[in-house]
Enzyme design. Structure first.
Site, PDB file in Angstrom:
ATOM      1  N   LYS A  47       0.798  -1.243   0.000  1.00  0.00           N
ATOM      2  CA  LYS A  47       0.000   0.000   0.000  1.00  0.00           C
ATOM      3  C   LYS A  47       0.827   1.289   0.000  1.00  0.00           C
ATOM      4  CE  LYS A  47      -3.264  -1.288  -0.745  1.00  0.00           C
ATOM      5  NZ  LYS A  47      -3.413  -2.125  -1.995  1.00  0.00           N
ATOM      6  N   THR A  50       3.122   0.519  -4.782  1.00  0.00           N
ATOM      7  CA  THR A  50       3.754  -0.554  -5.562  1.00  0.00           C
ATOM      8  C   THR A  50       3.209  -0.622  -6.992  1.00  0.00           C
ATOM      9  OG1 THR A  50       3.639  -1.759  -3.465  1.00  0.00           O
ATOM     10  CG2 THR A  50       4.358  -3.004  -5.406  1.00  0.00           C
ATOM     11  N   THR A  51       1.875  -0.610  -7.114  1.00  0.00           N
ATOM     12  CA  THR A  51       1.238  -0.782  -8.424  1.00  0.00           C
ATOM     13  C   THR A  51       1.657   0.351  -9.371  1.00  0.00           C
ATOM     14  OG1 THR A  51      -0.656  -1.561  -7.134  1.00  0.00           O
ATOM     15  CG2 THR A  51      -1.008  -1.239  -9.498  1.00  0.00           C
ATOM     16  N   HIS A 111       7.762  -7.740  -1.327  1.00  0.00           N
ATOM     17  CA  HIS A 111       7.411  -6.989  -0.125  1.00  0.00           C
ATOM     18  C   HIS A 111       8.342  -7.366   1.035  1.00  0.00           C
ATOM     19  CE1 HIS A 111       3.906  -5.063  -1.689  1.00  0.00           C
ATOM     20  NE2 HIS A 111       3.098  -6.086  -1.673  1.00  0.00           N
ATOM     21  N   ARG A 136       6.050   5.574   2.065  1.00  0.00           N
ATOM     22  CA  ARG A 136       4.936   6.526   2.071  1.00  0.00           C
ATOM     23  C   ARG A 136       4.594   6.871   3.512  1.00  0.00           C
ATOM     24  NH1 ARG A 136      -1.101   4.914  -0.346  1.00  0.00           N
ATOM     25  NH2 ARG A 136      -1.848   7.052  -0.581  1.00  0.00           N
ATOM     26  N   ARG A 272      -7.652   3.251  -5.351  1.00  0.00           N
ATOM     27  CA  ARG A 272      -8.720   3.738  -4.485  1.00  0.00           C
ATOM     28  C   ARG A 272      -8.847   5.240  -4.683  1.00  0.00           C
ATOM     29  NH1 ARG A 272      -9.539   5.541   0.902  1.00  0.00           N
ATOM     30  NH2 ARG A 272      -7.287   5.840   0.999  1.00  0.00           N
TER      31      ARG A 272
HETATM   32  P1  A3P Z   1      -4.941   4.739  -1.595  1.00  0.00           P
HETATM   33  O1  A3P Z   1      -5.603   3.555  -0.951  1.00  0.00           O
HETATM   34  O2  A3P Z   1      -4.467   5.734  -0.571  1.00  0.00           O
HETATM   35  O3  A3P Z   1      -5.757   5.368  -2.647  1.00  0.00           O
HETATM   36  P2  A3P Z   1      -0.013  -0.549  -3.578  1.00  0.00           P
HETATM   37  O4  A3P Z   1       0.060  -0.475  -5.053  1.00  0.00           O
HETATM   38  O5  A3P Z   1       1.347  -0.596  -2.912  1.00  0.00           O
HETATM   39  O6  A3P Z   1      -0.921  -1.623  -3.123  1.00  0.00           O
HETATM   40  O7  A3P Z   1      -0.614   0.842  -3.080  1.00  0.00           O
HETATM   41  C1  A3P Z   1      -1.931   1.185  -3.344  1.00  0.00           C
HETATM   42  C2  A3P Z   1      -2.091   2.670  -3.169  1.00  0.00           C
HETATM   43  O8  A3P Z   1      -1.524   3.357  -4.295  1.00  0.00           O
HETATM   44  C3  A3P Z   1      -3.562   3.065  -3.129  1.00  0.00           C
HETATM   45  O9  A3P Z   1      -3.610   4.219  -2.281  1.00  0.00           O
HETATM   46  C4  A3P Z   1      -3.812   3.397  -4.597  1.00  0.00           C
HETATM   47  O10 A3P Z   1      -4.950   4.193  -4.818  1.00  0.00           O
HETATM   48  C5  A3P Z   1      -2.523   4.130  -4.943  1.00  0.00           C
HETATM   49  N1  A3P Z   1      -2.261   4.181  -6.391  1.00  0.00           N
HETATM   50  C6  A3P Z   1      -2.434   3.191  -7.296  1.00  0.00           C
HETATM   51  N2  A3P Z   1      -2.114   3.617  -8.530  1.00  0.00           N
HETATM   52  C7  A3P Z   1      -1.735   4.904  -8.403  1.00  0.00           C
HETATM   53  C8  A3P Z   1      -1.310   5.898  -9.347  1.00  0.00           C
HETATM   54  N3  A3P Z   1      -1.219   5.632 -10.646  1.00  0.00           N
HETATM   55  N4  A3P Z   1      -1.010   7.118  -8.863  1.00  0.00           N
HETATM   56  C9  A3P Z   1      -1.109   7.395  -7.546  1.00  0.00           C
HETATM   57  N5  A3P Z   1      -1.516   6.501  -6.620  1.00  0.00           N
HETATM   58  C10 A3P Z   1      -1.817   5.269  -7.034  1.00  0.00           C
END
Ligand code: A3P
Length: 308
Positions: A47, A50-51, A111, A136, A272
């Protein structure tokens, strides 16, 4: 052992919390995974972005291979382009074979905390593989994680309260946690080997995506030429990987990602809000104070700070 966020029992292993499956995967990696000098690893706590970073690294490294009109990221979730080393590689899993056959440089993510990586992945003076680590504000990590896991929680279980999630997070009891210890592990390694480990902050990426992507290109050995910069290639990558673009693609609204044989996640759950500071809408003053205190106790020394 301790009760995890999803009601399963986490096990503490060398100071970090892992699910029993995570521990098995770690053992698999320790015994079977052979890094190559050209490998690019993306390391993160869940969170933290990563994505998003998977998409940016994939697009940066492969920018001469694909055009922006028929780019793989337009039809695949970033997790499908950039596999998790520790989530779905098992000895008998066909993805293990794909790993051996995958093109150079291999893009793999983890992770796992730095201290738990097998010796073969640990950076030393002669290694040339590269790590990109993203961290973060823990307040946003907590809120993001609680929302994510609430969506994945089986319907037959009672809802998981934010208070409960907060308490466990503060105690460090969450997958691959304590969060702060994971950040510190990669931070220390990156200050010792800055050429091998790039340490990035989600908030900086939000504020200055172009500058960070240029730095990413240089660090990974794929620097942007002046001609590319003039043609707006960096802007195109940032746009392709933006929250607005990725979250609205059909693949991320309608399909699922298969992390392993038995774990499916709707692609849309990876997107999200994608903003900095959503904690202001969710956490109480008391929670904010306690999280800020832990963060400043642990991360103030190295100067890893956040706007409060
Ligand atoms: P939020 O839940 O605060 O919106 P991970 O990829 O490590 O699981 O993290 C997910 C978080 O990254 C989520 O945060 C998601 O919305 C955010 N996220 C995903 N894609 C993103 C992008 N292209 N730009 C900014 N934030 C992004």
């Amino acid at each position: 052992t301790g009760k995890g966020w999803m009601s399963e029992h986490l096990v503490q292993y060398q100071g970090f919390w892992l699910s029993p499956k995570g521990l098995n995967n770690l053992m698999w990696i320790q015994h079977h995974f052979k890094p190559r000098p050209s490998d690019i690893f993306l390391a993160s706590f869940p969170k933290t972005g990563t994505t998003w970073l998977k998409a940016l690294v994939f697009a940066t490294v492969n920018r001469t291979r694909y055009g922006f009109s028929d780019h793989p990221l337009l039809t695949a979730n970033p997790h499908d382009c950039f596999p998790f080393l520790d989530a779905y590689l098992h000895e008998n899993d066909p993805s293990f074979l794909e790993l051996d056959a995958s093109p150079t440089p291999r893009l793999l993510s983890t992770h796992l905390p730095y201290a738990l990586l097998p010796d073969s992945m640990i950076v030393n003076r002669s290694s040339s593989c590269r790590f990109v680590y993203i961290y973060r504000d823990p307040k946003d990590v907590l809120v993001s994680k609680w929302n994510f896991l609430s969506k994945l929680r089986p319907k037959e279980l009672p809802p998981f309260s934010l208070e409960e999630a907060f308490e466990l997070f503060c105690q460090g009891i969450s997958h691959y946690g304590p969060y702060w210890d994971q950040v510190l592990g990669y931070w220390k390694a990156s200050s010792e080997f800055p050429e091998n480990i790039l340490f990035l902050k989600y908030e900086d990426l939000k504020e200055q995506p172009l500058a960070v992507v240029k730095r990413l290109g240089e660090f990974l050995g794929y620097p942007f030429s002046l001609e590319e910069e003039n043609k707006g290639v960096v802007e195109d990558i940032v746009k392709l990987c933006s929250f607005e673009n990725l979250s609205n693609l059909e693949v991320n609204r309608k399909s699922v990602h298969k992390f392993s044989r038995d774990s499916l996640v709707d692609n849309r759950h990876f997107f999200r809000k994608g903003i900095v500071g959503d904690w202001k809408n969710c956490l109480t003053d008391e929670m904010i104070k306690r999280l800020n205190q832990i963060t400043s106790d642990k991360l103030f020394g190295p100067g890893l700070l956040f706007d409060n």
